[in-house]
Structure formats: structure tokens, C-alpha cells
Design a protein around this motif. Structure first.
Motif, PDB file in Angstrom:
ATOM      1  N   UNK A 158       0.872  -1.095  -0.078  1.00  0.00           N
ATOM      2  CA  UNK A 158      -0.203   0.052   0.077  1.00  0.00           C
ATOM      3  C   UNK A 158       1.127   1.209  -0.060  1.00  0.00           C
ATOM      4  N   UNK A 159       1.056   1.934  -1.136  1.00  0.00           N
ATOM      5  CA  UNK A 159       2.033   2.965  -1.349  1.00  0.00           C
ATOM      6  C   UNK A 159       1.456   4.301  -0.602  1.00  0.00           C
ATOM      7  N   UNK A 160       2.384   4.991   0.029  1.00  0.00           N
ATOM      8  CA  UNK A 160       2.005   6.206   0.637  1.00  0.00           C
ATOM      9  C   UNK A 160       1.674   7.256  -0.282  1.00  0.00           C
ATOM     10  N   UNK A 161       0.407   8.014   0.409  1.00  0.00           N
ATOM     11  CA  UNK A 161      -0.247   8.921  -0.636  1.00  0.00           C
ATOM     12  C   UNK A 161       0.838   9.969  -1.363  1.00  0.00           C
ATOM     13  N   UNK A 162       1.837  10.150  -0.497  1.00  0.00           N
ATOM     14  CA  UNK A 162       2.682  11.307  -0.958  1.00  0.00           C
ATOM     15  C   UNK A 162       3.807  10.839  -1.676  1.00  0.00           C
ATOM     16  N   UNK A 163       3.826   9.612  -2.113  1.00  0.00           N
ATOM     17  CA  UNK A 163       4.571   9.148  -3.032  1.00  0.00           C
ATOM     18  C   UNK A 163       4.382   9.302  -4.409  1.00  0.00           C
ATOM     19  N   UNK A 164       5.440   9.281  -5.362  1.00  0.00           N
ATOM     20  CA  UNK A 164       5.359   9.548  -6.861  1.00  0.00           C
ATOM     21  C   UNK A 164       4.516   8.082  -7.428  1.00  0.00           C
ATOM     22  N   UNK A 165       3.914   8.278  -8.566  1.00  0.00           N
ATOM     23  CA  UNK A 165       3.518   7.188  -9.167  1.00  0.00           C
ATOM     24  C   UNK A 165       4.344   6.790 -10.329  1.00  0.00           C
ATOM     25  N   UNK A 166       4.518   5.477 -10.521  1.00  0.00           N
ATOM     26  CA  UNK A 166       5.384   4.924 -11.532  1.00  0.00           C
ATOM     27  C   UNK A 166       4.580   3.982 -12.336  1.00  0.00           C
ATOM     28  N   UNK A 167       4.929   3.701 -13.469  1.00  0.00           N
ATOM     29  CA  UNK A 167       4.412   2.588 -14.310  1.00  0.00           C
ATOM     30  C   UNK A 167       4.720   1.448 -13.744  1.00  0.00           C
ATOM     31  N   UNK A 168       3.844   0.439 -13.658  1.00  0.00           N
ATOM     32  CA  UNK A 168       4.051  -0.774 -13.042  1.00  0.00           C
ATOM     33  C   UNK A 168       4.773  -1.882 -13.994  1.00  0.00           C
ATOM     34  N   UNK A 169       4.996  -1.370 -15.138  1.00  0.00           N
ATOM     35  CA  UNK A 169       5.975  -2.260 -16.044  1.00  0.00           C
ATOM     36  C   UNK A 169       7.412  -1.672 -16.239  1.00  0.00           C
ATOM     37  N   UNK A 170       7.262  -0.288 -16.629  1.00  0.00           N
ATOM     38  CA  UNK A 170       8.799  -0.023 -16.995  1.00  0.00           C
ATOM     39  C   UNK A 170       9.394   1.064 -16.026  1.00  0.00           C
ATOM     40  N   UNK A 171       8.414   1.221 -15.098  1.00  0.00           N
ATOM     41  CA  UNK A 171       8.804   2.089 -13.915  1.00  0.00           C
ATOM     42  C   UNK A 171       8.974   3.540 -14.158  1.00  0.00           C
ATOM     43  N   UNK A 172       8.850   4.146 -15.366  1.00  0.00           N
ATOM     44  CA  UNK A 172       8.783   5.579 -15.779  1.00  0.00           C
ATOM     45  C   UNK A 172       7.906   6.205 -14.730  1.00  0.00           C
ATOM     46  N   UNK A 173       8.285   7.534 -14.210  1.00  0.00           N
ATOM     47  CA  UNK A 173       7.438   8.298 -13.664  1.00  0.00           C
ATOM     48  C   UNK A 173       6.223   8.633 -14.510  1.00  0.00           C
ATOM     49  N   UNK A 174       4.981   8.550 -13.866  1.00  0.00           N
ATOM     50  CA  UNK A 174       3.704   8.946 -14.327  1.00  0.00           C
ATOM     51  C   UNK A 174       3.448  10.275 -14.391  1.00  0.00           C
ATOM     52  N   UNK A 175       3.712  11.058 -15.356  1.00  0.00           N
ATOM     53  CA  UNK A 175       3.542  12.300 -15.510  1.00  0.00           C
ATOM     54  C   UNK A 175       1.940  12.758 -15.545  1.00  0.00           C
ATOM     55  N   UNK A 176       1.461  14.216 -15.406  1.00  0.00           N
ATOM     56  CA  UNK A 176       0.171  14.435 -15.666  1.00  0.00           C
ATOM     57  C   UNK A 176      -0.418  14.316 -17.041  1.00  0.00           C
ATOM     58  N   UNK A 177       0.697  14.164 -17.788  1.00  0.00           N
ATOM     59  CA  UNK A 177       0.489  14.272 -19.430  1.00  0.00           C
ATOM     60  C   UNK A 177       0.460  12.713 -19.932  1.00  0.00           C
ATOM     61  N   UNK A 178       0.738  11.739 -19.083  1.00  0.00           N
ATOM     62  CA  UNK A 178       0.918  10.460 -19.379  1.00  0.00           C
ATOM     63  C   UNK A 178      -0.642   9.756 -19.899  1.00  0.00           C
ATOM     64  N   UNK A 179      -0.469   8.962 -20.737  1.00  0.00           N
ATOM     65  CA  UNK A 179      -1.588   8.262 -21.000  1.00  0.00           C
ATOM     66  C   UNK A 179      -1.695   7.127 -20.240  1.00  0.00           C
ATOM     67  N   UNK A 180      -2.145   7.319 -18.954  1.00  0.00           N
ATOM     68  CA  UNK A 180      -2.243   6.246 -17.790  1.00  0.00           C
ATOM     69  C   UNK A 180      -3.514   5.284 -17.995  1.00  0.00           C
ATOM     70  N   UNK A 181      -3.148   4.028 -18.127  1.00  0.00           N
ATOM     71  CA  UNK A 181      -3.822   2.993 -18.311  1.00  0.00           C
ATOM     72  C   UNK A 181      -3.953   1.872 -17.026  1.00  0.00           C
ATOM     73  N   UNK A 182      -5.168   1.849 -16.398  1.00  0.00           N
ATOM     74  CA  UNK A 182      -5.045   1.044 -15.213  1.00  0.00           C
ATOM     75  C   UNK A 182      -5.307  -0.613 -15.512  1.00  0.00           C
ATOM     76  N   UNK A 183      -4.792  -1.470 -14.683  1.00  0.00           N
ATOM     77  CA  UNK A 183      -5.001  -2.786 -14.679  1.00  0.00           C
ATOM     78  C   UNK A 183      -6.385  -3.139 -14.925  1.00  0.00           C
ATOM     79  N   UNK A 184      -6.889  -3.800 -15.894  1.00  0.00           N
ATOM     80  CA  UNK A 184      -8.412  -4.053 -15.848  1.00  0.00           C
ATOM     81  C   UNK A 184      -9.187  -5.055 -14.930  1.00  0.00           C
ATOM     82  N   UNK A 185      -7.812  -5.634 -14.207  1.00  0.00           N
ATOM     83  CA  UNK A 185      -8.263  -6.524 -13.136  1.00  0.00           C
ATOM     84  C   UNK A 185      -8.253  -6.107 -11.709  1.00  0.00           C
TER      85      UNK A 185
END
Length: 390
Positions: A49-76
Motif C-alpha cells: 500500500x503505497x504512501x499517498x505522498x509518493x510519486x506514481x510509476x508505471x508498473x511495467x517500465x517504472x517511468x514516472x507517471x506525469x500528468x500528461x501520461x496516457x495512464x492505463x489501469x490494470x483491468x483486473x
């Protein structure tokens, strides 16, 4: 034999007292890329359970998820995010299989796990990733098992707890697991995992956090030296493809047959801090040339490098630097190995002077066999020209 894009430049050997090691199979030049290695396992360094204050990263390539990223959630599930459809597709076929997704969801509902140290949540992430590797790529799983790392009785409580938890909550399908296998995997992870750091801009109180860990089968053969002749570069947020690859470049020239070493931590740490870190994290004490010298220093001499990594100015050091300049001029055109670089010269030339960085500088790769006069920091990415060091 290990290869890089430029050809066969490293050779795997056994060195008495050091075990497996990588040595130069030909003369190597400053800035030369000697290895580009892809991880067989990459997993998040955050608690389940990640802290709310932590940055978000892609769970595959671990790039930082910027506000302009085309974020896709896991469908499951609602917990895992990806930087685009391509990463989601790649993850679903490998690192984020339906079993992995289900396993993490069930582990998040286990109160017993959250009563343990946070480190065990990260270890649980690794074990899920490792068992999934056995399912999706058995050959890579065997490579993982072949890496160095021996079970220690002190690790038994964590191994027993995590093994029992995973076996009862989310056993991997069609994969028999044992306490011995779990303990062996944790030992491999402890000795071979490389930290993939958060951006320097996100550091707090001068400390950078790890965003993910990766196990690189070829890079794992690099031994440690407190004055390394090579350093690793990560381009997680800038590389257009294969951004989790590790690139190792030479800091300075070395002759054929010389062992190629990395520093397992920033080079600014003092003798006692280095030995403590190596003993606790890697199970050995260092006897490199630098440690042999610093082991006999008084406390005042050890403080020549302060806690912030600054090379303090004093009369003795000024004399050292003058002597170093004379030595370098005298040896110009001669082959100089890393043992010939005095401490102060290494810190002044190869340690980044950006505040709270502590990175190591290496020349950019040669162009048309011409050595670059620009050095790059492997932490902050800043460039420094040789003219700036004159």
C-alpha cells in the motif's frame, strides 16, 4: 564470454578470494560502454500500500507517471497503473500476469503481513515476481537460481513467514515451492538486486529513495571497489526503449586483464560507513587499495571527506593535489591503472560536485574512436567538461 554492443570486451573469470569477476579482454577506453544488460526481474520497492505522498510509476517500465501520461489501469484491479497500452500488454504477458495481480490483491488483505517490517512487504513483491518468472520464463528462473547468494540462518524468520504466507494465500499455479527455495531466492535477491532510484528532484532531506529493484544477470558479476574504474547508468525516464536496461561505462582507461569493478554505493562514504554497509548488505569486508590506506587513518584524516561527501580543503590536501598534478603530467601518454589514481584526484575529477548528488562522473561514449571531453554524472545526469576541471 560477455559482450557489449561494441564487441567482446569483458571476460568472466574466477579470482582467488573474490570469486567470479569480470576482467577486460582488451584495452578499454574512458567512456567506453562495456555492458548493456536487461533485467530478468524488476519489482517495485514500495510497500504493497503505497504512501499517498509518493510519486506514481508505471508498473511495467517504472517511468514516472506525469500528468500528461496516457495512464492505463490494470483491468483486473485498481492498484496497478501503466504508462500506456503497450506497457499494459507487455506486463500482462509477463510481469503482471493474472496470478500476480490476484496474489497482490490477496496479500493486501493480509493483516499479518502489515504487522511485519516494511522490508518484508518488498520481499513479498520479489518472491511473487520470482515465482512468476518460473512460470513465464523457466530458463530465466534457472539463471536467477545460478546467481551467487547463500542462505543465512539469520534470514530464516523472514523466509519462513513469507513462505507460509504465500503458500496459504496465493500459491503459484503448477509450481511446487519449498521453504528451501524461498530462502534461496531471498538470498539471491539480497546479494544481486540493483536499486533503480527515484529522480534526484524528488529526494527528501538529501536522500534519494529506490523506486524499484532489478536483477541483472550479467551485471551481477561485477565486484565492488571503493575507487571503481567503471560506473552504471540508468535512463529510466529518458530512454525511448529498454529504459530499465543498465549501461556500464568506463571511468578511465584500463589495460587488458584488469578487473572491472563498480562501487556498490556512493564513493563519498568514509571507511567505517563503507565497511558497515558491505558487511551488513553483502556479507564481506573490503580490502581494496583505498580501504588498506584508510584503515590506518586517524579520525581526523578520515574526515577529509565529510559526511556530505565534500573533499575538505587543508594544507596536506593542497600538497596532495599539487603532487597529483605532477604525477598526471609525468605519466601523460603512459598507461595508468585505477590503482595509480590518488584519492584526492579521483574525488576532484570523478565525483559530481552538485549539492546532495554524490554521483560518479564518466566520459560520454567515444565518437569515431575519439574520446569525449565531456563527463556525465550517473546520478543527476549533469555534464562537466574537462576544461571545467582545469
Amino acid at each position: 564470454m560477455l559482450t557489449a554492443d561494441s564487441g567482446s570486451v569483458l571476460r568472466l573469470v574466477e579470482i582467488e578470494g573474490r570469486g567470479r569477476a569480470l576482467v577486460a579482454s582488451q584495452p578499454l577506453k574512458a567512456g567506453q560502454i562495456v555492458l548493456q544488460d536487461s533485467p530478468i526481474v524488476v519489482y517495485s520497492a514500495f510497500p504493497l500500500v503505497k504512501p499517498q505522498s509518493s510519486a506514481s510509476y508505471c508498473d511495467n517500465c517504472f517511468r514516472i507517471l506525469s500528468s500528461s501520461a496516457n495512464v492505463v489501469p490494470c483491468p483486473l484491479c485498481s492498484h496497478h497503473l501503466f504508462c500506456g497500452p503497450n506497457c499494459l500488454t507487455a506486463a500482462t504477458a509477463s510481469s503482471h500476469s493474472p496470478w500476480v495481480c490476484q496474489a497482490f490483491s490477496r496479500l493486501r488483505d493480509c493483516p499479518s503481513l502489515f504487522s511485519q517490517p516494511l522490508e518484508q512487504q518488498v520481499q513479498a513483491r520479489f518472491l511473487i515476481a520470482a515465482y512468476n518468472l518460473a512460470l513465464v520464463s523457466p530458463s530465466d528462473f534457472q539463471v536467477l537460481l545460478s546467481l551467487q547468494g547463500q542462505y543465512s540462518p539469520s534470514d530464516a524468520p523472514a523466509a519462513e513467514f513469507l513462505h507460509s504466507l504465500i503458500l496459504s494465500v496465493c500459491p503459484p499455479p503448477s509450481l511446487p515451492i519449498s521453504i528451501e527455495l524461498t530462502a534461496a531466492l531471498l538470498a539471491k535477491d539480497k546479494l544481486n538486486a540493483f536499486g533503480l532510484m527515484e529522480p534526484l528532484s524528488l529526494q527528501q532531506d538529501g536522500e534519494r529513495s529506490v523506486r524499484a529493484y532489478g536483477i541483472y544477470p550479467k551485471a551481477s558479476f561485477f565486484n565492488h571497489d571503493c575507487l571503481p574504474n567503471a560506473c552504471r547508468f540508468d535512463y529510466l525516464d529518458s530512454a525511448p526503449a529498454q529504459n530499465t536496461d543498465m549501461i556500464v561505462r568506463m571511468i578511465h582507461d584500463v589495460p587488458v586483464g584488469r578487473e572491472i569493478c563498480l562501487s556498490y554505493f556512493p564513493v563519498n562514504l568514509n571507511y567505517s560507513a563503507r565497511q558497515k554497509r558491505l558487511t551488513e548488505d553483502y556479507g564481506f569486508t573490503c580490502n581494496c587499495d583505498r580501504c588498506k590506506v584508510e584503515a590506518n587513518w586517524s579520525d581526523n584524516e578520515a574526515d577529509v571527506i565529510d559526511d556530505n561527501g565534500t573533499v575538505e580543503e587543508n594544507e596536506d590536501e593542497e600538497i596532495m593535489e599539487e603532487d597529483n598534478d605532477e604525477q598526471m603530467v609525468a605519466s601523460e601518454g603512459d598507461e595508468v591503472g585505477e590503482a595509480d589514481f590518488p584519492h584526492a584526484y579521483f574525488f576532484v575529477r570523478y565525483m559530481c560536485n552538485r549539492e546532495n548528488c554524490w554521483g560518479t562522473l564518466a566520459p560520454l561514449p567515444p565518437s569515431n574512436d575519439v574520446q569525449s571531453k565531456v563527463l556525465e554524472c550517473n546520478v543527476c545526469g549533469n555534464h562537466k567538461s574537462e576544461e571545467d576541471m582545469c
